[in-house]
Design a protein around this motif. Structure first.
Motif, mmCIF file in Angstrom:
data_model
loop_
_atom_site.group_PDB
_atom_site.id
_atom_site.type_symbol
_atom_site.label_atom_id
_atom_site.label_comp_id
_atom_site.label_asym_id
_atom_site.label_seq_id
_atom_site.Cartn_x
_atom_site.Cartn_y
_atom_site.Cartn_z
ATOM 1 N N TYR A 1 31.195 40.811 51.755
ATOM 2 C CA TYR A 1 32.420 41.058 52.507
ATOM 3 C C TYR A 1 33.627 40.391 51.849
ATOM 4 N N GLY A 2 33.395 39.213 51.291
ATOM 5 C CA GLY A 2 34.507 38.494 50.680
ATOM 6 C C GLY A 2 34.876 39.009 49.308
ATOM 7 N N PHE A 3 33.910 39.565 48.574
ATOM 8 C CA PHE A 3 34.164 39.968 47.197
ATOM 9 C C PHE A 3 34.330 41.490 47.028
ATOM 10 N N THR A 4 34.228 42.245 48.086
ATOM 11 C CA THR A 4 34.373 43.706 47.993
ATOM 12 C C THR A 4 35.250 44.229 49.127
ATOM 13 N N PHE A 5 35.718 45.434 48.943
ATOM 14 C CA PHE A 5 36.387 46.162 50.029
ATOM 15 C C PHE A 5 36.106 47.649 49.854
ATOM 16 N N VAL A 6 36.132 48.364 50.957
ATOM 17 C CA VAL A 6 35.850 49.801 50.940
ATOM 18 C C VAL A 6 37.172 50.555 51.111
ATOM 19 N N LEU A 7 37.408 51.504 50.210
ATOM 20 C CA LEU A 7 38.593 52.354 50.300
ATOM 21 C C LEU A 7 38.157 53.758 50.705
ATOM 22 N N TYR A 8 38.658 54.229 51.840
ATOM 23 C CA TYR A 8 38.281 55.536 52.353
ATOM 24 C C TYR A 8 39.178 56.637 51.766
ATOM 25 N N GLU A 9 38.684 57.841 51.849
ATOM 26 C CA GLU A 9 39.425 58.994 51.318
ATOM 27 C C GLU A 9 40.768 59.115 52.039
ATOM 28 N N GLY A 10 41.825 59.356 51.268
ATOM 29 C CA GLY A 10 43.167 59.491 51.842
ATOM 30 C C GLY A 10 43.933 58.190 51.916
ATOM 31 N N LYS A 11 43.269 57.075 51.570
ATOM 32 C CA LYS A 11 43.913 55.773 51.588
ATOM 33 C C LYS A 11 44.180 55.291 50.163
ATOM 34 N N ILE A 12 45.152 54.399 50.025
ATOM 35 C CA ILE A 12 45.422 53.719 48.760
ATOM 36 C C ILE A 12 45.547 52.224 49.058
ATOM 37 N N ALA A 13 45.261 51.408 48.057
ATOM 38 C CA ALA A 13 45.254 49.959 48.274
ATOM 39 C C ALA A 13 45.983 49.249 47.149
ATOM 40 N N GLY B 1 49.639 36.446 46.351
ATOM 41 C CA GLY B 1 50.858 37.099 46.806
ATOM 42 C C GLY B 1 51.489 38.042 45.799
ATOM 43 N N ALA B 2 51.052 38.013 44.540
ATOM 44 C CA ALA B 2 51.614 38.886 43.502
ATOM 45 C C ALA B 2 50.716 40.099 43.328
ATOM 46 N N PRO B 3 51.287 41.301 43.295
ATOM 47 C CA PRO B 3 50.473 42.511 43.119
ATOM 48 C C PRO B 3 49.723 42.460 41.786
ATOM 49 N N ARG B 4 48.430 42.748 41.865
ATOM 50 C CA ARG B 4 47.594 42.722 40.663
ATOM 51 C C ARG B 4 47.068 44.093 40.290
ATOM 52 N N LEU B 5 46.735 44.906 41.311
ATOM 53 C CA LEU B 5 46.040 46.151 41.029
ATOM 54 C C LEU B 5 46.306 47.147 42.137
ATOM 55 N N ALA B 6 46.525 48.406 41.751
ATOM 56 C CA ALA B 6 46.631 49.512 42.715
ATOM 57 C C ALA B 6 45.359 50.346 42.615
ATOM 58 N N VAL B 7 44.764 50.643 43.753
ATOM 59 C CA VAL B 7 43.503 51.381 43.791
ATOM 60 C C VAL B 7 43.709 52.653 44.612
ATOM 61 N N GLU B 8 43.399 53.782 44.013
ATOM 62 C CA GLU B 8 43.579 55.052 44.710
ATOM 63 C C GLU B 8 42.278 55.834 44.844
ATOM 64 N N GLU B 9 41.219 55.409 44.164
ATOM 65 C CA GLU B 9 39.941 56.114 44.206
ATOM 66 C C GLU B 9 39.088 55.571 45.353
ATOM 67 N N ALA B 10 38.587 56.491 46.196
ATOM 68 C CA ALA B 10 37.775 56.079 47.330
ATOM 69 C C ALA B 10 36.444 55.505 46.850
ATOM 70 N N GLY B 11 35.944 54.520 47.629
ATOM 71 C CA GLY B 11 34.651 53.918 47.288
ATOM 72 C C GLY B 11 34.660 52.414 47.480
ATOM 73 N N ASP C 1 53.975 55.261 44.088
ATOM 74 C CA ASP C 1 53.709 54.003 43.374
ATOM 75 C C ASP C 1 53.377 52.936 44.412
ATOM 76 N N PRO C 2 52.079 52.678 44.655
ATOM 77 C CA PRO C 2 51.700 51.754 45.730
ATOM 78 C C PRO C 2 52.270 50.344 45.565
ATOM 79 N N ILE C 3 52.311 49.845 44.333
ATOM 80 C CA ILE C 3 52.812 48.480 44.113
ATOM 81 C C ILE C 3 54.293 48.388 44.449
ATOM 82 N N ARG C 4 55.071 49.322 43.955
ATOM 83 C CA ARG C 4 56.506 49.313 44.256
ATOM 84 C C ARG C 4 56.738 49.541 45.750
ATOM 85 N N PHE C 5 55.921 50.396 46.354
ATOM 86 C CA PHE C 5 56.034 50.646 47.789
ATOM 87 C C PHE C 5 55.799 49.353 48.571
#
Length: 297
Positions: free
Chosen positions: A21-33, A39-49, A98-102
């Motif tokens: 739970y601490g080292f993973t997260f689940v991204l569902y279809e239609g969501k972006i992360a 506090g500094a943006p490191r990575l934008a994730v758009e692929e579900a899984g 652009d999720p990071i800029r958003f």
């Protein structure tokens, strides 16, 4: 002993769940992360899984809806080129590009729509100032410029929204048009004047077509009359020629009897039941009365 092993297994499983739970997260279809580190943006994730991350407080995951959003803007009163006040409401369709800029500029859907509403308000004021009122309201399709106005507003907003907020604006449209009470009389008067122009145009076209039809009918009537008179003259000529032929044949067969009949026909045309005549019997056709039996022996 068995209970001890069961406790160890449950403990290890619990630790694994906590680590997972601490080292993973689940991204569902239609969501972006967006994954941030301290506090500094490191990575934008758009692929579900399932995706890896460091546990809090090292890294944190911000989730956004990556689908297209529909939004109605607020009503705004603006001025057209010919100084007419109108009240407009527009709608827009947008999505996160652009999720990071958003995340850095707005951080939420509600905040993004407030920013977009403000941008569209400024764009509407600038664009509508280039167009007359008839571009919005007119019975003449050639004067309406709604699509052109929508395209210009979109053009003014699209690049700024992408560069400043990481948002793609897909479509902007005019949803409702309202009028201040002072402008309603003007609009009705304009529409009435346009309808009168159309009515005058249709009347002129009708009169032109009617005149053309009448002229064509007159030409056709004159043509038919001329053909009828020509045919009648031909028939009359042929009949007169036939009569003359018959007269000539009758005269040639018995000139004296023919002359006698012609004199009787002349008397029949001249006299009626109430006629009183004084004449000499030595001139035609009255000389028939002086001849015995109407003919010479």
């Amino acid at each position: 002993m068995n209970k001890t092993w069961i406790r160890w297994i449950l403990g290890v499983a619990l630790i694994l769940v906590i680590l997972l739970y601490g080292f993973t997260f689940v991204l569902y279809e239609g969501k972006i992360a967006v994954v941030t580190r301290f506090g500094a943006p490191r990575l934008a994730v758009e692929e579900a899984g399932l995706h890896w991350k460091l546990p809090w407080p090292f890294e944190k995951v911000f989730l956004f809806d990556g689908r297209r959003h529909y939004c109605d803007t607020s009503y705004v009163e603006t001025l057209t080129k010919d100084k007419k006040n109108v009240i407009l409401q527009t709608y827009l369709i947008w999505s996160v590009n652009d999720p990071i800029r958003f995340l850095q500029s707005t951080g939420s859907q509600e905040s993004a729509e407030l920013q977009l509403n403000s941008m569209i308000l400024n764009a509407k004021n600038g664009v509508l100032g280039k167009y007359d009122f008839s571009a919005l309201v007119s019975t003449n399709q050639d004067e309406l410029k709604l699509k052109e106005i929508e395209t210009e507003i979109l053009s003014d907003v699209k690049d700024v929204a992408l560069e400043s907020y990481g948002i793609t604006v897909h479509q902007i449209g005019l949803k409702r048009l309202g009028l201040p009470e002072a402008n309603i009389i003007y609009v009705f008067g304009q529409m009435k004047a346009e309808r009168l122009q159309y009515a005058s145009k249709f009347r002129a076209e009708g009169q032109r077509d009617a005149s053309k039809i009448r002229n064509e009918a007159d030409v056709e009537v004159a043509k038919l009359k001329a053909e009828g008179m020509s045919t009648a003259a031909k028939i009359t000529g042929e009949a007169e020629a036939e009569v003359a032929k018959i007269y000539a044949e009758a005269y040639a067969e018995n000139p004296e009897f023919y002359s006698f009949l012609r004199k009787l026909q002349s008397l029949e045309r001249i006299l009626n039941y109430n006629s009183t005549l004084i004449f000499t019997n030595d001139s035609a056709p009255f000389d028939v009365f002086s001849e015995p039996n109407g003919v010479d022996e």
